[in-house]
Design an enzyme around this catalytic site. Structure first.
Site, PDB file in Angstrom:
ATOM      1  N   GLY A 293       1.638   3.208  -2.478  1.00  7.74           N
ATOM      2  CA  GLY A 293       1.427   4.083  -3.629  1.00  7.74           C
ATOM      3  C   GLY A 293       1.091   5.507  -3.241  1.00  7.74           C
ATOM      4  O   GLY A 293       1.166   6.415  -4.064  1.00  7.74           O
TER       5      GLY A 293
ATOM      6  N   GLY B 139       0.817  -1.222   0.000  1.00 14.80           N
ATOM      7  CA  GLY B 139       0.000   0.000   0.000  1.00 14.80           C
ATOM      8  C   GLY B 139       0.840   1.256   0.000  1.00 14.80           C
ATOM      9  O   GLY B 139       0.441   2.281   0.576  1.00 14.80           O
TER      10      GLY B 139
ATOM     11  N   TYR C 159     -13.064  -2.310  12.232  1.00 15.21           N
ATOM     12  CA  TYR C 159     -11.725  -1.869  11.817  1.00 15.21           C
ATOM     13  C   TYR C 159     -10.726  -2.152  12.938  1.00 15.21           C
ATOM     14  O   TYR C 159      -9.660  -2.743  12.715  1.00 15.21           O
ATOM     15  CB  TYR C 159     -11.773  -0.365  11.500  1.00 15.21           C
ATOM     16  CG  TYR C 159     -10.443   0.300  11.265  1.00 15.21           C
ATOM     17  CD1 TYR C 159      -9.781   0.171  10.049  1.00 15.21           C
ATOM     18  CD2 TYR C 159      -9.858   1.102  12.248  1.00 15.21           C
ATOM     19  CE1 TYR C 159      -8.560   0.808   9.824  1.00 15.21           C
ATOM     20  CE2 TYR C 159      -8.647   1.733  12.032  1.00 15.21           C
ATOM     21  CZ  TYR C 159      -8.006   1.594  10.820  1.00 15.21           C
ATOM     22  OH  TYR C 159      -6.806   2.213  10.610  1.00 15.21           O
TER      23      TYR C 159
HETATM   24  N1  LIG Z   1      -3.766   7.948   8.301  1.00 17.89           N
HETATM   25  C1  LIG Z   1      -4.179   7.652   9.537  1.00 17.89           C
HETATM   26  O1  LIG Z   1      -4.678   8.503  10.299  1.00 17.89           O
HETATM   27  C2  LIG Z   1      -4.024   6.249  10.057  1.00 17.89           C
HETATM   28  C3  LIG Z   1      -4.353   6.009  11.395  1.00 17.89           C
HETATM   29  C4  LIG Z   1      -4.208   4.724  11.889  1.00 17.89           C
HETATM   30  C5  LIG Z   1      -3.738   3.720  11.070  1.00 17.89           C
HETATM   31  N2  LIG Z   1      -3.448   3.997   9.766  1.00 17.89           N
HETATM   32  C6  LIG Z   1      -2.979   2.902   8.929  1.00 17.89           C
HETATM   33  O2  LIG Z   1      -1.825   3.313   8.216  1.00 17.89           O
HETATM   34  C7  LIG Z   1      -1.779   2.647   6.960  1.00 17.89           C
HETATM   35  C8  LIG Z   1      -1.606   3.639   5.823  1.00 17.89           C
HETATM   36  O3  LIG Z   1      -2.631   4.612   5.917  1.00 17.89           O
HETATM   37  P1  LIG Z   1      -2.739   5.858   4.924  1.00 17.89           P
HETATM   38  O4  LIG Z   1      -3.415   6.936   5.687  1.00 17.89           O
HETATM   39  O5  LIG Z   1      -1.448   6.128   4.268  1.00 17.89           O
HETATM   40  O6  LIG Z   1      -3.810   5.265   3.866  1.00 17.89           O
HETATM   41  P2  LIG Z   1      -4.018   5.549   2.307  1.00 17.89           P
HETATM   42  O7  LIG Z   1      -5.435   5.173   2.019  1.00 17.89           O
HETATM   43  O8  LIG Z   1      -3.569   6.916   1.939  1.00 17.89           O
HETATM   44  O9  LIG Z   1      -3.035   4.497   1.598  1.00 17.89           O
HETATM   45  C9  LIG Z   1      -3.269   3.118   1.693  1.00 17.89           C
HETATM   46  C10 LIG Z   1      -2.912   2.468   0.374  1.00 17.89           C
HETATM   47  O10 LIG Z   1      -3.188   1.047   0.521  1.00 17.89           O
HETATM   48  C11 LIG Z   1      -3.617   0.575  -0.742  1.00 17.89           C
HETATM   49  N3  LIG Z   1      -4.366  -0.665  -0.615  1.00 17.89           N
HETATM   50  C12 LIG Z   1      -5.627  -0.828  -0.151  1.00 17.89           C
HETATM   51  N4  LIG Z   1      -6.008  -2.123  -0.254  1.00 17.89           N
HETATM   52  C13 LIG Z   1      -4.962  -2.792  -0.818  1.00 17.89           C
HETATM   53  C14 LIG Z   1      -4.762  -4.132  -1.212  1.00 17.89           C
HETATM   54  N5  LIG Z   1      -5.734  -5.049  -1.056  1.00 17.89           N
HETATM   55  N6  LIG Z   1      -3.571  -4.474  -1.775  1.00 17.89           N
HETATM   56  C15 LIG Z   1      -2.591  -3.546  -1.942  1.00 17.89           C
HETATM   57  N7  LIG Z   1      -2.730  -2.244  -1.591  1.00 17.89           N
HETATM   58  C16 LIG Z   1      -3.916  -1.870  -1.043  1.00 17.89           C
HETATM   59  C17 LIG Z   1      -4.497   1.705  -1.275  1.00 17.89           C
HETATM   60  O11 LIG Z   1      -4.638   1.612  -2.693  1.00 17.89           O
HETATM   61  C18 LIG Z   1      -3.748   2.957  -0.818  1.00 17.89           C
HETATM   62  O12 LIG Z   1      -2.912   3.484  -1.839  1.00 17.89           O
HETATM   63  C19 LIG Z   1      -3.072   1.829   6.873  1.00 17.89           C
HETATM   64  O13 LIG Z   1      -2.829   0.504   7.292  1.00 17.89           O
HETATM   65  C20 LIG Z   1      -3.977   2.522   7.853  1.00 17.89           C
HETATM   66  O14 LIG Z   1      -4.987   1.666   8.371  1.00 17.89           O
HETATM   67  C21 LIG Z   1      -3.581   5.240   9.246  1.00 17.89           C
END
Ligand SMILES: NC(=O)c1ccc[n+]([C@@H]2O[C@H](COP(=O)([O-])OP(=O)(O)OC[C@H]3O[C@@H](n4cnc5c(N)ncnc54)[C@H](O)[C@@H]3O)[C@@H](O)[C@H]2O)c1
Length: 256
Positions: free
Chosen positions: A21, A19, A165
């Site tokens: 990207g 993920g 979640y």
């Molecule tokens: N941003 C926050 O506040 C936050 C808080 C707690 C946890 N997180 C965790 O941090 C991580 C990254 O979060 P983010 O904010 O950068 O999210 P984001 O949505 O910006 O990026 C996540 C990426 O994962 C990719 N993805 C989704 N399903 C996929 C799959 N089946 N196979 C391959 N790629 C896949 C998506 O295409 C996306 O580009 C996640 O695990 C999220 O749960 C984020």
């Protein structure tokens, strides 16, 4: 499984970040590349994976794009084989891919249905299990490895309207704890970063996020760099005696 001191880190170190990207995965890719690590950028959306890998290369790093859906076991096998063929054995796995906690999952548990649970469980449990399972053999051969799973503080402390979640994210942290005990003797560490709200610089200044930030003792939300630097430390030799831990990066929102 060998029961002897680990080897020094392989050269080059190769990291697979799922993920990656966009969001904090993309920033982590840039950060680890600056540390001299070759990066395999996975994302479900191929254009995102390619753009992020290109950004690493433009910044002077080494990267390949390995798009694909990590909830599909055959795809994960193909990705791991591709990375080994192009960059070398995977020494670092960052289980980062995620779907936002919002949308249909942001609801009282009683109002959700099994159909709503499926995507979270497939990605946050099966996706993490599959990617982790697929790289252990390579890390064991290297006798050096780092596995980091990105979860949410909602999984550690609980959060209303985020029950599914949070429960699915808790599985990743639990897996890291168990694997730290199985894999330590092979020189592999397994840790979890448990995040509060992390936002891009553009989003941090919106009225909604400024209001949300007031709930944090530090009066601001987290940045992608706050997470990427923690990953950088955990995969370094300095971070090599930390394993089986769930490390909150949460601006003090919760304290235990
Ligand atoms: N941003 C926050 O506040 C936050 C808080 C707690 C946890 N997180 C965790 O941090 C991580 C990254 O979060 P983010 O904010 O950068 O999210 P984001 O949505 O910006 O990026 C996540 C990426 O994962 C990719 N993805 C989704 N399903 C996929 C799959 N089946 N196979 C391959 N790629 C896949 C998506 O295409 C996306 O580009 C996640 O695990 C999220 O749960 C984020």
């Amino acid at each position: 499984m060998p029961d002897e001191p680990p080897f020094p880190p392989p050269t080059p170190r190769v990291a697979l970040i799922t993920g990656a990207g966009r969001g904090l995965g993309a920033t982590t890719a840039l950060r680890l590349a600056a540390d001299g690590i070759a990066i395999a950028v996975n994302d479900l959306v191929p254009a995102r994976a390619e753009e992020s890998a290109a950004a690493v290369v433009a910044a002077g790093g080494r990267a390949v794009s390995v798009p694909g859906d990590i909830t599909d076991p055959a795809t994960v096998t193909r990705i791991v084989d591709d990375v080994r063929d192009t960059l070398g054995p995977i020494a670092i796995l960052v289980n980062n891919a995620g779907i936002p906690a919002g949308g249909v999952a942001l609801a009282p548990f009683a109002e959700t249905s099994p159909d709503d649970w499926d995507a979270m469980i497939r990605l946050n449990i099966y996706g993490v299990l599959q990617c982790t399972h697929a790289v252990i053999g390579q890390m064991t051969e290297l006798r050096w490895g780092r596995i980091i799973t990105i979860t949410s503080d909602s999984a550690r402390t609980g959060e209303a309207r985020m029950a599914v979640y949070a429960a699915s994210k808790a599985a990743g942290a639990s897996l890291m704890r168990s694997l730290s005990k199985e894999l330590g003797r092979a020189g592999i560490t397994c840790n979890t970063l448990s995040l509060g709200t992390i936002v891009s610089a553009e989003v941090a200044g919106t009225d909604r996020m400024l209001a949300h930030a007031k709930r944090y003792p530090l009066r601001r939300l987290g940045t992608y760099d706050n997470v990427a630097s923690a990953v950088s430390w955990l995969v370094s030799e300095d971070g090599g005696w930390t394993t089986g831990q769930t490390i909150p990066i949460n601006g003090g929102y919760t304290t235990s």
